[in-house]
Scaffold this active site. Structure first.
Site, short mmCIF file in Angstrom:
data_model
loop_
_atom_site.label_atom_id
_atom_site.label_comp_id
_atom_site.label_asym_id
_atom_site.label_seq_id
_atom_site.Cartn_x
_atom_site.Cartn_y
_atom_site.Cartn_z
N MET A 34 18.11 -36.59 -103.53
CA MET A 34 17.84 -35.60 -104.56
C MET A 34 16.47 -35.90 -105.18
SD MET A 34 21.42 -34.43 -106.19
CE MET A 34 21.65 -35.71 -107.39
N ALA A 36 13.17 -38.07 -106.78
CA ALA A 36 12.94 -39.20 -107.69
C ALA A 36 13.11 -40.50 -106.88
CB ALA A 36 13.88 -39.15 -108.89
N LEU A 37 12.38 -40.55 -105.79
CA LEU A 37 12.60 -41.61 -104.79
C LEU A 37 12.29 -42.99 -105.36
CD1 LEU A 37 11.09 -39.92 -101.59
CD2 LEU A 37 13.45 -39.88 -102.43
N HIS A 38 13.18 -43.93 -105.06
CA HIS A 38 13.00 -45.33 -105.48
C HIS A 38 13.17 -46.23 -104.27
CE1 HIS A 38 17.33 -45.36 -105.24
NE2 HIS A 38 17.43 -44.47 -106.20
N GLY A 40 15.54 -47.94 -103.21
CA GLY A 40 16.80 -47.75 -102.47
C GLY A 40 16.63 -46.65 -101.43
N HIS A 41 16.06 -45.50 -101.85
CA HIS A 41 15.82 -44.41 -100.89
C HIS A 41 14.86 -44.87 -99.79
CE1 HIS A 41 16.52 -41.78 -104.62
NE2 HIS A 41 17.48 -41.44 -103.80
N ASP A 154 26.70 -45.64 -103.36
CA ASP A 154 27.63 -44.52 -103.52
C ASP A 154 28.68 -44.62 -102.41
OD1 ASP A 154 26.14 -43.16 -105.70
OD2 ASP A 154 24.59 -43.06 -104.17
N SER A 189 18.65 -46.67 -108.95
CA SER A 189 19.24 -45.34 -109.09
C SER A 189 18.23 -44.47 -109.81
CB SER A 189 20.52 -45.43 -109.93
OG SER A 189 20.86 -44.14 -110.43
N SER A 190 18.16 -43.20 -109.41
CA SER A 190 17.21 -42.30 -110.09
C SER A 190 17.57 -42.19 -111.57
CB SER A 190 17.24 -40.92 -109.44
OG SER A 190 16.98 -41.05 -108.08
O1 PAF Z 1 23.38 -39.41 -103.06
C1 PAF Z 1 22.70 -38.40 -103.34
O2 PAF Z 1 21.54 -38.49 -103.73
C2 PAF Z 1 23.32 -37.02 -103.17
O3 PAF Z 1 24.66 -37.02 -103.54
C3 PAF Z 1 23.11 -36.43 -101.76
C4 PAF Z 1 23.85 -37.24 -100.69
C5 PAF Z 1 21.64 -36.36 -101.43
C6 PAF Z 1 23.68 -35.00 -101.71
O4 PAF Z 1 23.04 -34.17 -102.62
#
Ligand code: PAF
Length: 289
Positions: A34, A36-38, A40-41, A154, A189-190
């Site tokens: 979603m 707001a990349l950090h 973790g992403h 998550d 986390s964002s």
């Molecule tokens: O984990 C998230 O950022 C969201 O739940 C996802 C998997 C991108 C779905 O919108």
């Protein structure tokens, strides 16, 4: 490996790329986010790049997974900074669809996963998992990846996505990746961006208390007693509200009474508020290898 493909905004562009890649026999990785990349992403993107020829990173704040009183409007959005971070990964294509196109006029389909979603976050955020399941199903169908990458932070979401991919015969490997933490243990986390300076100091206690809960349960304390200790400890440390601390079976999320060498793999899951910021985390609680 190709040159930097950059960013695209429409399904038509995504499909053109996917058709070409698949015709060339290239392996596709999908990293749904979603924004707001950090770190973790970025660890998911890094892993995807190491295992796939092409990687689609989706940036889409999915309205369907927010409840009416949740933070859809204020959720951090910064496409410019996200694209700068992704520029370092030369095979990553950012896909930034528009919500009005993703959910066009008359959109009325929901993907519901039973069972797994009855516990933990599913109990407290009624539309959350069907919103996640619906968007992830769409993104899997749109980008036809060989592998899709999600963080273990998550963990319940990861299980739900694995379930839907299996049940709907979507041919993709759903890959869970380790939680990435700040040096003091706070999981990236964002939503950490919402924390006040004071709450940011308190926040790592969630991870530490979940770890201690796991140790107590592994040492033979009944799970309910370890959970009660953790909830009390979180409040003592300054958390405003504890939604849950639950020790559960890793595969099915069933509740466990005790942990021992014969127990199935287990995790401690926690969700708690600092002010209006909701933090979640989980740690393994398995007493054997
Ligand atoms: O984990 C998230 O950022 C969201 O739940 C996802 C998997 C991108 C779905 O919108």
């Amino acid at each position: 490996m190709g040159s930097s493909p950059g960013s695209i905004y429409t399904l038509t562009e995504l499909r053109e790329n996917v058709v070409t890649w698949r015709a060339n026999g290239e392996q596709i990785g999908l990293v749904p986010t979603m924004g707001a990349l950090h770190d973790g992403h970025l660890s998911l993107v890094q892993r995807a790049i190491s295992e796939c020829d092409r990687v689609v990173v989706t940036i889409f704040v999915n309205p369907k997974q927010f409840g009416p009183t949740e933070d859809l409007e204020t959720y951090p959005r910064d496409n410019k900074s996200d694209l700068q971070k992704l520029a370092a990964f030369d095979t990553a294509l950012a896909y930034i669809p528009d919500a009005t196109k993703m959910y066009g006029p008359g959109f009325s389909t929901r993907v519901e996963v039973d069972g797994l979603t009855e516990h933990l976050c599913g109990k407290l955020r009624p539309n959350f998992f069907s919103g996640v399941a619906t968007i992830v199903t769409k993104l899997l169908i749109q980008s036809l990846p060989d592998r899709a990458y999600f963080g273990d932070k998550d963990f319940q979401q990861l299980l739900v996505i694995r379930r839907l991919a299996t049940d709907l015969d979507i041919s993709v490997d759903i890959i869970g990746c380790p939680v990435i933490r700040e040096p003091d243990g706070l999981a990236f986390s964002s939503r950490n961006a919402y924390l006040s300076t004071r709450d940011r100091i308190t926040a790592p206690a969630l991870f530490k208390i979940l770890q201690q809960t796991a140790e107590r349960a592994k040492a033979g304390e009944p799970c309910r007693a370890a959970e009660a200790w953790a909830k009390n400890e979180l409040i003592q440390r300054g958390f405003t509200k504890v939604e849950y601390v639950d020790i559960r079976r890793e595969e099915t999320l069933e509740s466990l009474d005790m942990i021992n060498e014969r127990s199935p793999r287990a995790r401690v899951f926690g969700a708690a508020y600092l002010g209006t910021t909701r933090l979640i985390d989980n740690v393994t609680a398995t007493s054997h290898g």
